[in-house]
Design a protein around this motif. Sequence first.
Motif, mmCIF file in Angstrom:
data_model
loop_
_atom_site.group_PDB
_atom_site.id
_atom_site.type_symbol
_atom_site.label_atom_id
_atom_site.label_comp_id
_atom_site.label_asym_id
_atom_site.label_seq_id
_atom_site.Cartn_x
_atom_site.Cartn_y
_atom_site.Cartn_z
ATOM 1 N N GLY A 41 0.810 -1.212 0.000
ATOM 2 C CA GLY A 41 0.000 0.000 0.000
ATOM 3 C C GLY A 41 0.838 1.255 0.000
ATOM 4 O O GLY A 41 0.425 2.288 -0.533
ATOM 5 N N CYS A 42 2.005 1.199 0.624
ATOM 6 C CA CYS A 42 2.792 2.422 0.776
ATOM 7 C C CYS A 42 4.282 2.215 0.559
ATOM 8 O O CYS A 42 4.993 3.147 0.239
ATOM 9 C CB CYS A 42 2.558 3.006 2.173
ATOM 10 N N ASP A 43 4.765 0.992 0.793
ATOM 11 C CA ASP A 43 6.199 0.697 0.662
ATOM 12 C C ASP A 43 7.044 1.481 1.656
ATOM 13 O O ASP A 43 8.249 1.615 1.477
ATOM 14 C CB ASP A 43 6.694 0.993 -0.765
ATOM 15 N N THR A 46 3.929 2.343 6.628
ATOM 16 C CA THR A 46 2.810 3.071 7.230
ATOM 17 C C THR A 46 1.502 2.287 7.236
ATOM 18 O O THR A 46 0.774 2.278 8.221
ATOM 19 C CB THR A 46 2.581 4.397 6.476
ATOM 20 N N CYS A 47 1.183 1.609 6.135
ATOM 21 C CA CYS A 47 -0.191 1.128 5.953
ATOM 22 C C CYS A 47 -0.465 -0.247 6.548
ATOM 23 O O CYS A 47 -1.607 -0.575 6.866
ATOM 24 C CB CYS A 47 -0.546 1.119 4.475
ATOM 25 N N GLY A 48 0.547 -1.090 6.649
ATOM 26 C CA GLY A 48 0.347 -2.411 7.242
ATOM 27 C C GLY A 48 -0.219 -3.454 6.298
ATOM 28 O O GLY A 48 -0.390 -4.618 6.695
ATOM 29 N N CYS A 50 1.132 -5.011 4.042
ATOM 30 C CA CYS A 50 2.143 -6.027 3.706
ATOM 31 C C CYS A 50 2.489 -6.932 4.892
ATOM 32 O O CYS A 50 3.440 -7.716 4.799
ATOM 33 C CB CYS A 50 3.418 -5.331 3.239
ATOM 34 N N CYS A 62 7.558 -4.738 4.170
ATOM 35 C CA CYS A 62 8.277 -3.702 3.419
ATOM 36 C C CYS A 62 9.319 -3.022 4.293
ATOM 37 O O CYS A 62 10.030 -2.143 3.816
ATOM 38 C CB CYS A 62 7.308 -2.673 2.847
HETATM 39 S S1 FES Z 1 3.342 -1.586 2.166
HETATM 40 FE FE1 FES Z 1 2.529 -0.188 3.628
HETATM 41 S S2 FES Z 1 3.450 -0.830 5.505
HETATM 42 FE FE2 FES Z 1 4.342 -2.106 4.012
#
Ligand code: FES
Length: 176
Positions: A41-43, A46-48, A50, A62
């Motif tokens: 989601g963000c690489d 932040t988003c979780g 992954c 990530c």
């Molecule tokens: S892709 Fe968002 S926390 Fe890893």
Amino acid sequence: MTTHDITLTVDGTDEELTVESRTLLVHALRDRLDYTAPNVGCDSGTCGACTVHLDGDAVKSCTVLAVQADGSDVTTAAGLADGDLHPVQTALHEEHGLQCGYCTPGIAMTATDLLETNPDPDRDEIRAALKGNVCRCTGYQNVVDAIERVADETRDADSAVGEPGDSAPPAGGDGS
Ligand code: FES
Ligand code: FES
């Protein structure tokens, strides 16, 4: 370009691959090994989306270099389902804890890690555990309902086993 030969056990399957030093675990899983349950989601941590279990602990894949995971056991949300869905996955489905589902694999991995370390969390503890998992659809209420339901069901099952008249647990049991 420096490369490394690494091994991973992913959802019970032994894998061998060569990665660059910079390769993130999530990209090794998705792009090299085709385990697509962890989403990106963000690489940037932040988003979780992954989130996987790395040697039993929920981590954002990530934020881990693939080479750091060499020799480790990785479980993805696909690996949680062992023939049938994991109770957390069933509850997320039945409590309407997902809409687009993009965050759901990560939430399932965070929730199962929480319930392993704290089988009876209250709603504040569930919300605290989910702080690193961003969901743009659900508003979280039904996600929390789902995780609370699994905790309730586990507690009810455990207390039923312990009711008067039940036989004692088998010797050597861990009581879990
Ligand atoms: S892709 Fe968002 S926390 Fe890893
Ligand atoms: S269900 Fe869409 S991001 Fe969570």
